[in-house]
Motif scaffolding. Structure first.
Motif, PDB file in Angstrom:
ATOM      1  N   UNK A 103       6.455  -5.485 -21.794  1.00 49.90           N
ATOM      2  CA  UNK A 103       6.670  -4.418 -20.817  1.00 49.90           C
ATOM      3  C   UNK A 103       7.572  -3.297 -21.329  1.00 49.90           C
ATOM      4  N   UNK A 104       8.300  -3.552 -22.404  1.00 51.30           N
ATOM      5  CA  UNK A 104       9.140  -2.509 -22.991  1.00 51.30           C
ATOM      6  C   UNK A 104       8.345  -1.589 -23.917  1.00 51.30           C
ATOM      7  N   UNK A 105       7.072  -1.901 -24.130  1.00 53.49           N
ATOM      8  CA  UNK A 105       6.239  -1.120 -25.043  1.00 53.49           C
ATOM      9  C   UNK A 105       6.179   0.351 -24.641  1.00 53.49           C
ATOM     10  N   UNK A 106       6.054   1.211 -25.643  1.00 50.31           N
ATOM     11  CA  UNK A 106       5.917   2.647 -25.375  1.00 50.31           C
ATOM     12  C   UNK A 106       4.664   2.946 -24.551  1.00 50.31           C
ATOM     13  N   UNK A 136       7.376 -13.423 -12.236  1.00 52.92           N
ATOM     14  CA  UNK A 136       8.198 -13.644 -13.432  1.00 52.92           C
ATOM     15  C   UNK A 136       7.468 -13.107 -14.658  1.00 52.92           C
ATOM     16  N   UNK A 137       8.224 -12.414 -15.502  1.00 53.35           N
ATOM     17  CA  UNK A 137       7.680 -11.812 -16.711  1.00 53.35           C
ATOM     18  C   UNK A 137       8.538 -12.284 -17.889  1.00 53.35           C
ATOM     19  N   UNK A 138       7.936 -13.009 -18.791  1.00 55.83           N
ATOM     20  CA  UNK A 138       8.656 -13.469 -19.981  1.00 55.83           C
ATOM     21  C   UNK A 138       8.361 -12.508 -21.125  1.00 55.83           C
ATOM     22  N   UNK A 139       9.433 -11.997 -21.734  1.00 57.50           N
ATOM     23  CA  UNK A 139       9.352 -10.866 -22.655  1.00 57.50           C
ATOM     24  C   UNK A 139       9.663 -11.317 -24.085  1.00 57.50           C
ATOM     25  N   UNK A 177      -0.558 -22.419 -19.713  1.00 52.52           N
ATOM     26  CA  UNK A 177       0.183 -21.360 -19.029  1.00 52.52           C
ATOM     27  C   UNK A 177      -0.623 -20.069 -19.144  1.00 52.52           C
ATOM     28  N   UNK A 178      -0.312 -19.120 -18.268  1.00 48.56           N
ATOM     29  CA  UNK A 178      -1.030 -17.850 -18.235  1.00 48.56           C
ATOM     30  C   UNK A 178      -0.198 -16.736 -18.870  1.00 48.56           C
ATOM     31  N   UNK A 179      -0.893 -15.775 -19.455  1.00 52.18           N
ATOM     32  CA  UNK A 179      -0.211 -14.635 -20.060  1.00 52.18           C
ATOM     33  C   UNK A 179      -1.161 -13.452 -20.111  1.00 52.18           C
ATOM     34  N   UNK A 180      -0.600 -12.245 -20.262  1.00 57.19           N
ATOM     35  CA  UNK A 180      -1.436 -11.067 -20.476  1.00 57.19           C
ATOM     36  C   UNK A 180      -1.341 -10.533 -21.899  1.00 57.19           C
ATOM     37  N   UNK A 181      -0.174 -10.665 -22.540  1.00 52.91           N
ATOM     38  CA  UNK A 181       0.110  -9.993 -23.803  1.00 52.91           C
ATOM     39  C   UNK A 181      -0.036  -8.483 -23.643  1.00 52.91           C
ATOM     40  N   UNK A 182       0.154  -8.001 -22.431  1.00 54.14           N
ATOM     41  CA  UNK A 182       0.023  -6.568 -22.186  1.00 54.14           C
ATOM     42  C   UNK A 182       1.034  -5.795 -23.042  1.00 54.14           C
ATOM     43  N   UNK A 183       0.620  -4.646 -23.577  1.00 58.22           N
ATOM     44  CA  UNK A 183      -0.555  -3.843 -23.223  1.00 58.22           C
ATOM     45  C   UNK A 183      -1.835  -4.192 -23.986  1.00 58.22           C
ATOM     46  N   UNK A 189      -9.282  -0.987 -22.015  1.00 52.77           N
ATOM     47  CA  UNK A 189      -8.226  -0.151 -21.460  1.00 52.77           C
ATOM     48  C   UNK A 189      -6.877  -0.841 -21.668  1.00 52.77           C
ATOM     49  N   UNK A 190      -5.816  -0.150 -21.337  1.00 52.63           N
ATOM     50  CA  UNK A 190      -4.478  -0.729 -21.470  1.00 52.63           C
ATOM     51  C   UNK A 190      -4.324  -1.930 -20.536  1.00 52.63           C
ATOM     52  N   UNK A 191      -3.818  -3.003 -21.058  1.00 48.62           N
ATOM     53  CA  UNK A 191      -3.580  -4.188 -20.237  1.00 48.62           C
ATOM     54  C   UNK A 191      -2.264  -4.040 -19.477  1.00 48.62           C
ATOM     55  N   UNK A 192      -2.131  -4.747 -18.362  1.00 48.35           N
ATOM     56  CA  UNK A 192      -0.885  -4.783 -17.608  1.00 48.35           C
ATOM     57  C   UNK A 192      -0.794  -6.105 -16.856  1.00 48.35           C
TER      58      UNK A 192
END
Length: 256
Positions: free
Chosen positions: A10-13, A33-36, A201-207, A217-220
């Protein structure tokens, strides 16, 4: 119903123009919850700022990403990681591992960095979050040397086959399932129902790695619901059951 995104940048540009809106949309979708994961020293301050802005929702890891393991700088970068652990707490050492997709010439230094960071996780009694790209054999070779009750964590963005999944699980690893499970050629959907949900477990690896129907498209993080829905289909479970089980798994892994 609460969902947990166990891996999002989530800190990605890529989110600089609408980060607050992206997080709010995820929260409205019951992703609480978002694990970074860390990449290298250049991302540290952005991670800390994100945590300060959302202290109840953001959970930080610290580590050196394998693509940031460069012969001239990796020792300094590893020292940065170790220094951060001396100053504050984290929920995991990650993301760490081996990536042979971009550069095979750094395998030796990647292995050394992987070993050192696993040892760091064992000292601090933390899980590891593994990045593995075109390197299953090499990653397993390192894990074999550290296997034991004090080795556990997540195989982030798991894209292997059934045998590789079972080998990962044998090292006390959970499988991080993301957008690839929704891809027509992703293949993991063909055997995933043979893996007990207690290992998932689930994750997005966004973006990155955006699931259908937004692939390309950009993931979120809000798109985690599409991944959860696909798992509900694969396992013939309700969305609520998938959310409950995978969130419980994440809490157990990270000690939340």
């Amino acid at each position: 119903m609460i969902l947990t995104d166990t891996h999002t940048h989530l800190y990605s540009q890529a989110f600089d123009d609408d980060r607050q809106e992206v997080i709010q949309e995820a929260l409205k979708s019951n992703i609480k919850r978002f694990f970074i994961p860390a990449i290298d020293s250049e991302t540290t301050n952005a991670m800390y700022a994100l945590e300060k802005a959302y202290p109840e929702n953001i959970f930080l890891m610290m580590g050196l990403h394998p693509t940031s393991v460069q012969p001239k700088t990796y020792l300094k970068e590893l020292q940065h990681v170790e220094n951060q652990f001396k100053t504050r707490d984290f929920y995991a050492v990650g993301e760490i591992g081996i990536d042979l997709y971009w550069d095979k010439s750094t395998l030796g230094t990647q292995q050394e960095a992987f070993h050192r960071q696993i040892e760091l996780a064992q000292v601090y009694e933390l899980p590891i979050v593994i990045h593995c790209r075109e390197a299953f054999d090499e990653v397993f070779e390192v894990l074999e040397q550290h296997k034991g009750d004090d080795l556990h964590g997540i195989f982030h963005c798991f894209t292997g086959n059934y045998e590789q999944a079972m080998q990962a699980i044998s090292y006390n690893m959970h499988l991080g399932i993301g957008g690839v499970v929704t891809f027509k050629n992703g293949k993991i959907d063909q055997f995933l129902n043979q893996i007990d949900l207690k290992h998932i477990v689930l994750e997005t690896d966004s973006p990155y790695l955006t699931p259908k129907p937004y692939r390309g498209k950009r993931n979120q993080s809000a798109y985690l619901t599409y991944i959860a829905e696909k798992l509900a289909e694969i396992y013939s479970q309700s969305l609520e059951q998938i959310a409950e089980i995978t969130t419980a798994n994440s809490k157990r892994i990270f000690g939340v």
